[in-house]
Design a protein around this motif. Structure first.
Motif, PDB file in Angstrom:
ATOM      1  N   VAL A  15      97.317 -16.586 -18.454  1.00  0.00           N
ATOM      2  CA  VAL A  15      97.952 -16.002 -17.277  1.00  0.00           C
ATOM      3  C   VAL A  15      96.898 -15.858 -16.184  1.00  0.00           C
ATOM      4  O   VAL A  15      95.763 -15.429 -16.447  1.00  0.00           O
ATOM      5  CB  VAL A  15      98.572 -14.623 -17.589  1.00  0.00           C
ATOM      6  N   ILE A  16      97.273 -16.226 -14.968  1.00  0.00           N
ATOM      7  CA  ILE A  16      96.411 -16.022 -13.799  1.00  0.00           C
ATOM      8  C   ILE A  16      97.117 -15.047 -12.874  1.00  0.00           C
ATOM      9  O   ILE A  16      98.251 -15.285 -12.449  1.00  0.00           O
ATOM     10  CB  ILE A  16      96.150 -17.344 -13.049  1.00  0.00           C
ATOM     11  N   SER A  17      96.460 -13.928 -12.570  1.00  0.00           N
ATOM     12  CA  SER A  17      97.022 -12.957 -11.638  1.00  0.00           C
ATOM     13  C   SER A  17      96.393 -13.144 -10.271  1.00  0.00           C
ATOM     14  O   SER A  17      95.194 -12.928 -10.088  1.00  0.00           O
ATOM     15  CB  SER A  17      96.769 -11.524 -12.126  1.00  0.00           C
ATOM     16  N   ASN A  18      97.210 -13.552  -9.317  1.00  0.00           N
ATOM     17  CA  ASN A  18      96.751 -13.736  -7.942  1.00  0.00           C
ATOM     18  C   ASN A  18      97.245 -12.556  -7.095  1.00  0.00           C
ATOM     19  O   ASN A  18      97.844 -12.721  -6.050  1.00  0.00           O
ATOM     20  CB  ASN A  18      97.278 -15.058  -7.392  1.00  0.00           C
ATOM     21  N   THR A  19      96.992 -11.352  -7.605  1.00  0.00           N
ATOM     22  CA  THR A  19      97.397 -10.133  -6.908  1.00  0.00           C
ATOM     23  C   THR A  19      96.175  -9.234  -6.729  1.00  0.00           C
ATOM     24  O   THR A  19      95.114  -9.481  -7.290  1.00  0.00           O
ATOM     25  CB  THR A  19      98.471  -9.366  -7.711  1.00  0.00           C
ATOM     26  N   HIS A  20      96.346  -8.195  -5.946  1.00  0.00           N
ATOM     27  CA  HIS A  20      95.276  -7.205  -5.776  1.00  0.00           C
ATOM     28  C   HIS A  20      94.891  -6.642  -7.142  1.00  0.00           C
ATOM     29  O   HIS A  20      95.752  -6.409  -7.994  1.00  0.00           O
ATOM     30  CB  HIS A  20      95.750  -6.086  -4.852  1.00  0.00           C
ATOM     31  N   SER A  21      93.605  -6.413  -7.363  1.00  0.00           N
ATOM     32  CA  SER A  21      93.134  -5.959  -8.671  1.00  0.00           C
ATOM     33  C   SER A  21      93.789  -4.650  -9.090  1.00  0.00           C
ATOM     34  O   SER A  21      94.072  -4.434 -10.272  1.00  0.00           O
ATOM     35  CB  SER A  21      91.608  -5.813  -8.665  1.00  0.00           C
ATOM     36  N   ARG A  22      94.058  -3.754  -8.148  1.00  0.00           N
ATOM     37  CA  ARG A  22      94.732  -2.500  -8.508  1.00  0.00           C
ATOM     38  C   ARG A  22      96.139  -2.773  -9.033  1.00  0.00           C
ATOM     39  O   ARG A  22      96.581  -2.150 -10.005  1.00  0.00           O
ATOM     40  CB  ARG A  22      94.805  -1.560  -7.300  1.00  0.00           C
ATOM     41  N   GLY A  47      92.237 -14.613  -5.886  1.00  0.00           N
ATOM     42  CA  GLY A  47      92.678 -13.934  -4.681  1.00  0.00           C
ATOM     43  C   GLY A  47      91.600 -13.118  -4.000  1.00  0.00           C
ATOM     44  O   GLY A  47      90.422 -13.173  -4.351  1.00  0.00           O
ATOM     45  N   GLN A  48      92.028 -12.318  -3.015  1.00  0.00           N
ATOM     46  CA  GLN A  48      91.107 -11.611  -2.143  1.00  0.00           C
ATOM     47  C   GLN A  48      90.259 -10.559  -2.840  1.00  0.00           C
ATOM     48  O   GLN A  48      89.190 -10.219  -2.363  1.00  0.00           O
ATOM     49  CB  GLN A  48      91.907 -10.929  -1.032  1.00  0.00           C
ATOM     50  N   SER A  49      90.727 -10.029  -3.974  1.00  0.00           N
ATOM     51  CA  SER A  49      89.960  -8.985  -4.639  1.00  0.00           C
ATOM     52  C   SER A  49      88.810  -9.538  -5.465  1.00  0.00           C
ATOM     53  O   SER A  49      87.950  -8.782  -5.911  1.00  0.00           O
ATOM     54  CB  SER A  49      90.882  -8.152  -5.544  1.00  0.00           C
ATOM     55  N   THR A  50      88.794 -10.847  -5.690  1.00  0.00           N
ATOM     56  CA  THR A  50      87.705 -11.467  -6.441  1.00  0.00           C
ATOM     57  C   THR A  50      86.678 -12.027  -5.466  1.00  0.00           C
ATOM     58  O   THR A  50      86.726 -11.768  -4.265  1.00  0.00           O
ATOM     59  CB  THR A  50      88.259 -12.585  -7.344  1.00  0.00           C
ATOM     60  N   ASN A  51      85.756 -12.797  -5.969  1.00  0.00           N
ATOM     61  CA  ASN A  51      84.739 -13.403  -5.113  1.00  0.00           C
ATOM     62  C   ASN A  51      85.261 -14.681  -4.466  1.00  0.00           C
ATOM     63  O   ASN A  51      86.038 -15.407  -5.066  1.00  0.00           O
ATOM     64  CB  ASN A  51      83.493 -13.740  -5.951  1.00  0.00           C
ATOM     65  N   PRO A  52      84.819 -14.999  -3.267  1.00  0.00           N
ATOM     66  CA  PRO A  52      83.918 -14.200  -2.433  1.00  0.00           C
ATOM     67  C   PRO A  52      84.634 -13.207  -1.537  1.00  0.00           C
ATOM     68  O   PRO A  52      83.995 -12.450  -0.821  1.00  0.00           O
ATOM     69  CB  PRO A  52      83.222 -15.268  -1.594  1.00  0.00           C
ATOM     70  N   GLY A  53      85.985 -13.205  -1.535  1.00  0.00           N
ATOM     71  CA  GLY A  53      86.729 -12.337  -0.634  1.00  0.00           C
ATOM     72  C   GLY A  53      86.740 -12.898   0.772  1.00  0.00           C
ATOM     73  O   GLY A  53      86.249 -14.001   1.038  1.00  0.00           O
ATOM     74  N   LEU A  54      87.327 -12.143   1.688  1.00  0.00           N
ATOM     75  CA  LEU A  54      87.313 -12.421   3.122  1.00  0.00           C
ATOM     76  C   LEU A  54      88.074 -13.688   3.502  1.00  0.00           C
ATOM     77  O   LEU A  54      87.495 -14.732   3.755  1.00  0.00           O
ATOM     78  CB  LEU A  54      85.877 -12.505   3.657  1.00  0.00           C
ATOM     79  N   GLY A  55      89.372 -13.589   3.514  1.00  0.00           N
ATOM     80  CA  GLY A  55      90.178 -14.607   4.164  1.00  0.00           C
ATOM     81  C   GLY A  55      90.635 -15.749   3.298  1.00  0.00           C
ATOM     82  O   GLY A  55      90.389 -15.803   2.091  1.00  0.00           O
ATOM     83  N   VAL A  56      91.298 -16.695   3.950  1.00  0.00           N
ATOM     84  CA  VAL A  56      91.903 -17.833   3.262  1.00  0.00           C
ATOM     85  C   VAL A  56      90.857 -18.690   2.541  1.00  0.00           C
ATOM     86  O   VAL A  56      91.072 -19.074   1.384  1.00  0.00           O
ATOM     87  CB  VAL A  56      92.731 -18.674   4.253  1.00  0.00           C
TER      88      VAL A  56
END
Length: 515
Positions: free
Chosen positions: A285-292, A483-492
């Motif tokens: 499973v891959i979760s592409n959601t905010h870590s929270r 997604g955005q909560s993982t590395n490197p973050g910051l945008g598309v």
């Protein structure tokens, strides 16, 4: 145990769709589940009577990375995406009533600096030389052939990519940027407060005041002059292209399919349970959601240790992205660029954090800083013929000390519209045909982004690199995060990198633990 899929991806954002396209290309049976009726997550548009504002992301930066993804896919980017250069980069409205266009051309921009502060022209060219060394390194790295998808997470292969002659000149600049905050770094080049503002406001994309933001963010302004782009059809064109590619390679995509939880077998992710009760089995499973959201909602059956929950909860979210959209009955000629920054004095911009944001207070509309985006400036088809859609982002806390966002969101948006009408866009209020105010609480509900923070976790030094959630979960086997909560973050581009990395790790794990 029989499996319905090799991997199930939760969320059809850019990170999830990047991973889906790469994994499907390698022959895996992939299912992407998206709660909404459209793809893209925070890189998307929605349509109200022909008005199509952006949901989050507003331009393409680091376009070279897109070509590298398509190289991995053995496809031509031009067959899927068309985009135009954004020029001028910004129109900036200063607190004294003046405004200036920031052209993309480096020498034309020097004329703008000279007009405001002749003493800063030498500093401007010194800034360009320094940032140019970083840009030259990025260009050299992206000019090298990409290693295979399984190799892009291997340090030896990555080292070969960056070991170019452009690396040595870039090292001192990188050190200077890494050892200074953005405020101090900008002051090394510029003395005039207006020029400092022009080259030092994009810390807002990191959700931090300039004195708490790493100097590395000075590079963003320079990259704008190297080229921000806007795709035909809006930012949703990017995830739509990735979804099409993934489906062409055999992946399945289900819209309006809300995931209730990740199905577990012991400490292993073995599929998902949908909100309608359907259970789908998968080898990973891959979760592409905010870590929270991943840990508090999707893993609600995991009985996680208390320290895990405390760690996830304590990781600060990036700046919320409160915004309001307006559809105008006719175009405003006073909107002179794709993006307009309506600014205050530099010190007042930073004081918003300590005086208001950190205290849960909402300032007066006339004390705010606003980024106004007109996507019809470069693509008139984003609104009905002869009309215009504007999208405005401002700074405000997720939790208000004395107010409730659900009660004041519309009233506050109209106050901001009146102020923008008075200050720089005369006639704005009278032409509003449709308005949608989206405070942080509403953005959280719409997109499942914690605290309405569409940049994920805060981009401060204690929350970067190894301090961000891992691509491969350390707690739940067979669970990966993008997604955005993982590395490197910051945008598309950051979300795209995370999707590439997750696909690589999963493929490397496949013959050993997943198949």
């Amino acid at each position: 145990m029989t499996y319905d899929y090799d991997t199930i991806i939760i969320g059809a954002g850019v990170g999830g769709l990047t991973a889906a396209s790469l994994l499907a290309k390698e022959g895996l049976k992939v299912l992407v589940l998206e709660r909404l009726d459209r793809v893209g997550g925070c890189c998307s548009n929605y349509d109200v009577n022909g008005f199509k504002p952006e949901v989050g992301a507003v331009f393409v930066i680091g376009h070279e990375l897109y070509y590298k993804l398509f190289e991995l896919l053995n496809l031509r980017l031009e067959d899927y995406l068309q985009w135009d250069l954004i020029d001028p980069v910004y129109q900036v409205y200063f607190e004294d009533g003046s405004d200036v266009a920031l052209p993309r051309d480096v020498d034309e921009m020097a004329k703008v600096v000279k007009q405001m502060a002749p003493q800063d022209v030498d500093g401007y060219y010194r800034y360009c030389r320094d940032m140019g060394k970083i840009q030259n390194l990025l260009t050299a790295v992206t000019a090298n052939p990409m290693p295979g998808i399984r190799d892009i997470t291997r340090l030896s292969k990555l080292a070969k990519l960056v070991m170019t002659k452009e690396l040595i000149p870039a090292i001192p600049v990188n050190l200077k940027m890494g050892l200074n905050n953005l405020e101090n770094l900008v002051k090394r080049y510029f003395s005039h407060p207006y020029v400092q503002l022009i080259f030092g406001w994009e810390n807002l994309y990191a959700g931090l005041p300039a004195h708490r933001c790493m100097g590395l963010f000075a590079m963003i302004t320079y990259m704008g002059h190297m080229g921000y782009y806007y795709p035909k059809g809006g930012m949703i064109s990017i995830p739509r292209a990735l979804a099409r590619i993934a489906q062409d390679f055999g992946a399945e995509l289900r819209l309006q399919a809300e995931v209730d939880s990740i199905a577990l077998q012991g400490r292993e992710a073995r599929g998902v349970r949908l909100s309608d009760g359907e259970v789908l089995n998968a080898k990973s499973v891959i979760s592409n959601t905010h870590s929270r959201f991943t840990y508090f909602n999707l893993l609600k059956d995991a009985d996680l240790p208390g320290w895990v929950r405390r760690t996830v909860r304590r990781q600060p979210c990036s700046i919320p992205a409160p915004m309001f959209y307006v559809g105008l009955s006719e175009r405003l000629d006073s909107v002179k660029a794709h993006m307009s920054l309506v600014a205050q004095k530099r010190e007042r911009v930073d004081n918003i954090w300590t005086d208001f944001y950190d205290r849960g207070l909402l300032y007066r509309a006339r004390d705010g800083v606003y980024l106004v985006i007109d996507n019809t400036f470069d693509d008139p088809n984003m609104a009905p013929p002869g009309k215009q859609v504007l999208y405005t982002i401002y700074i405000a806390p997720y939790k208000l000390k004395y107010d409730n966002w659900d009660e004041i969101a519309d009233e506050w948006a109209w106050e901001c519209i009146d102020y923008l009408d008075e200050r720089c866009f005369p006639g704005l209020r009278g032409r509003v045909e449709w308005m949608d105010s989206v405070p942080p609480t509403e953005l959280e509900r719409r997109l499942n982004v914690a605290e309405g923070a569409f940049f994920g976790i805060e981009m401060s030094l204690p929350n970067m690199g190894p301090f961000r959630p891992n691509y491969r979960s350390r707690l739940i086997d067979r669970l990966y995060q993008a997604g955005q909560s993982t590395n490197p973050g910051l945008g598309v581009p950051g979300a795209m990198i995370s999707g590439m990395a997750v696909a690589s790790l999963l493929l490397n794990d496949w013959p050993r633990t997943l198949a």
